[in-house]
Motif scaffolding. Structure first.
Motif, short mmCIF file in Angstrom:
data_model
loop_
_atom_site.label_atom_id
_atom_site.label_comp_id
_atom_site.label_asym_id
_atom_site.label_seq_id
_atom_site.Cartn_x
_atom_site.Cartn_y
_atom_site.Cartn_z
N ARG A 1 -43.49 -8.58 4.09
CA ARG A 1 -44.30 -10.32 3.73
C ARG A 1 -43.54 -11.14 4.85
N GLY A 2 -43.64 -10.37 6.55
CA GLY A 2 -43.27 -10.12 7.51
C GLY A 2 -43.81 -9.73 8.82
N LEU A 3 -44.15 -10.58 9.91
CA LEU A 3 -44.77 -9.31 10.42
C LEU A 3 -44.20 -10.23 11.84
N LYS A 4 -43.74 -9.65 13.07
CA LYS A 4 -43.65 -9.78 14.69
C LYS A 4 -45.02 -9.59 14.91
N ILE A 5 -44.46 -10.74 16.49
CA ILE A 5 -45.69 -10.64 17.18
C ILE A 5 -44.55 -10.88 18.60
N HIS A 6 -45.14 -10.60 19.76
CA HIS A 6 -44.41 -10.54 20.94
C HIS A 6 -45.73 -11.18 22.25
N PRO A 7 -45.79 -12.12 22.29
CA PRO A 7 -46.91 -12.58 23.10
C PRO A 7 -47.10 -11.85 24.62
N ASP A 8 -45.83 -11.89 24.63
CA ASP A 8 -45.21 -11.98 26.32
C ASP A 8 -45.74 -10.43 26.95
N LEU A 9 -45.28 -9.44 26.29
CA LEU A 9 -45.37 -7.68 26.19
C LEU A 9 -46.66 -7.19 25.70
N CYS A 10 -47.31 -7.88 24.53
CA CYS A 10 -49.06 -7.28 24.21
C CYS A 10 -49.35 -8.37 25.57
N GLY A 11 -49.46 -8.81 26.21
CA GLY A 11 -50.16 -10.00 27.44
C GLY A 11 -51.59 -10.83 26.24
N ILE A 12 -51.23 -11.17 25.04
CA ILE A 12 -51.96 -12.63 25.03
C ILE A 12 -51.46 -13.60 24.68
N ALA A 13 -51.79 -14.01 25.09
CA ALA A 13 -50.58 -15.46 25.21
C ALA A 13 -50.86 -16.31 23.84
N LEU A 14 -49.46 -16.84 23.57
CA LEU A 14 -49.40 -17.85 22.31
C LEU A 14 -51.00 -18.33 22.05
N ASP A 15 -51.44 -19.38 22.92
CA ASP A 15 -52.34 -20.03 22.82
C ASP A 15 -53.99 -19.89 23.09
N SER A 16 -53.60 -18.40 22.97
CA SER A 16 -55.42 -18.11 23.04
C SER A 16 -56.44 -17.85 21.71
N PRO A 17 -57.04 -17.54 21.78
CA PRO A 17 -58.12 -17.69 20.55
C PRO A 17 -58.47 -16.48 19.47
N ARG A 18 -57.53 -15.48 20.76
CA ARG A 18 -58.17 -14.40 19.79
C ARG A 18 -56.62 -14.05 18.35
N TRP A 19 -55.53 -14.85 19.09
CA TRP A 19 -54.39 -15.60 17.81
C TRP A 19 -54.95 -15.60 16.54
N ASN A 20 -56.34 -16.59 16.66
CA ASN A 20 -56.25 -17.67 15.42
C ASN A 20 -56.41 -17.09 14.36
N PRO A 21 -57.41 -16.07 14.32
CA PRO A 21 -57.98 -15.25 12.75
C PRO A 21 -56.79 -14.27 12.11
N VAL A 22 -55.84 -14.51 12.97
CA VAL A 22 -54.23 -13.53 12.52
C VAL A 22 -53.55 -14.61 12.04
N TRP A 23 -53.85 -15.95 12.28
CA TRP A 23 -53.16 -17.17 11.71
C TRP A 23 -53.49 -17.29 10.82
N GLU A 24 -55.14 -17.59 11.04
CA GLU A 24 -55.41 -17.31 9.44
C GLU A 24 -54.96 -16.65 8.25
N ALA A 25 -55.07 -15.83 8.59
CA ALA A 25 -55.06 -14.69 7.98
C ALA A 25 -53.58 -14.78 7.41
N ALA A 26 -52.91 -15.23 8.03
CA ALA A 26 -50.84 -14.68 7.49
C ALA A 26 -50.51 -15.94 6.64
N GLN A 27 -51.50 -17.05 6.63
CA GLN A 27 -50.84 -18.36 5.83
C GLN A 27 -50.58 -18.24 4.40
N GLY A 28 -50.18 -18.43 4.19
CA GLY A 28 -49.38 -18.84 1.96
C GLY A 28 -48.89 -16.87 1.77
N ARG A 29 -49.15 -15.99 3.11
CA ARG A 29 -49.31 -14.16 2.91
C ARG A 29 -48.27 -13.55 3.51
#
Length: 276
Positions: A105-133
């Motif tokens: 029921r948990g996920l770990k992400i590391h924006p700096d090491l994966c090279g995708i900034a936290l404010d990148s729109p690439r994360w938006n579908p992930v945030w959407e999918a993770a809500q409530g889950r």
């Protein structure tokens, strides 16, 4: 009591990765990064469980990383593994289904090491999918050369505003060496922050100011094993809390209630679906 921030690696690569983490921080790691060694450290510190994780730094690491976390959950009841997600993998949504199906029921992400900034729109579908889950453990900071980092407190604050159903632990008290920004943008919001890497590093006035503004029941003890030993970090955090006049139990008890939310039973299937 629960350690809410620990890294555990597969046996073949655990010592190598633990040593690499130590070199990055200029210190000798306290452990070898294996599950067995972490359990010994938990016993030494009088801790019952640990939230533990790895992260997919590249898309091709996603499925192996999650399979390792699933096997860890099966093998060690005291370890509560978090999965991971990488928006560059074509089947990341199916991976979330696999994790959920198997009780993670948990996920770990590391924006700096994966090279995708936290404010990148690439994360938006992930945030959407993770809500409530899923509960999201997000590595925050540190400041690098010229003050650069891919995971800033102010960016997380905007994400929480856009995705109000997102449950988050902001690691390293909201951002390693970014505590003034944590105070300005995250303190007081509806999220957890852990104390990993903070004792002996965070200035006492900054720590006191954050805890004055943020709900102390939303502060979690984390050791950042294998870099640091849980018992030593536990003692150091206790001293820090005492110096700012905060009762230790207001922080140390919080991990247990969070762990109960994440701990579920059953292992229906550990393999990705066919063609995944």
């Amino acid at each position: 009591m629960v350690d809410c921030h620990a890294h555990v690696f597969p046996p073949k690569i655990a010592p190598k990765l633990a040593a690499a983490i130590g070199r990055e921080f200029g210190t000798r790691p306290a452990g070898d990064g294996s599950a067995e060694d972490l359990l010994k450290h938990l016993d030494r510190a009088g801790l019952s469980h640990a939230l533990c994780f790895t992260a997919a730094l590249r898309p091709d690491q996603l499925i192996p990383a999650n399979s390792w976390m699933l096997s860890l959950r099966r093998a060690h009841s005291r370890l509560i593994p978090l999965g991971t997600v990488h928006p560059g993998h074509p089947s990341w949504e199916a991976e979330l289904d696999r994790l959920e199906r198997n009780g993670i029921r948990g996920l770990k992400i590391h924006p700096d090491l994966c090279g995708i900034a936290l404010d990148s729109p690439r994360w938006n579908p992930v945030w959407e999918a993770a809500q409530g889950r899923f509960l999201m453990m997000i590595h925050m900071g540190p400041i690098k050369k010229a003050g650069a980092t891919l995971s800033r407190p102010r960016d997380l604050a905007l994400i929480l505003k856009r995705f109000p159903g997102l449950a988050v632990i902001a690691a390293h008290l909201g951002g390693l060496y970014l505590w003034e920004e944590t105070l300005a943008h995250l303190a007081g919001l509806d999220l957890y922050m852990d104390t990993s890497c903070c004792p002996g590093v965070v200035p006492e006035p900054a720590f006191a100011a954050i805890l004055k503004r943020h709900d102390p029941e939303r502060i979690l003890f984390g050791s950042d094993y294998p870099l640091f030993a849980p018992d030593e970090q536990q003692a150091a955090l206790g001293r820090l809390l005492a110096r700012i006049g905060m009762p230790c139990e207001k922080v140390f008890r919080n991990g247990a209630s969070l762990a109960r939310r994440l701990q579920t039973d059953g292992f229906p299937d550990l393999a990705p679906p066919p063609g995944h």
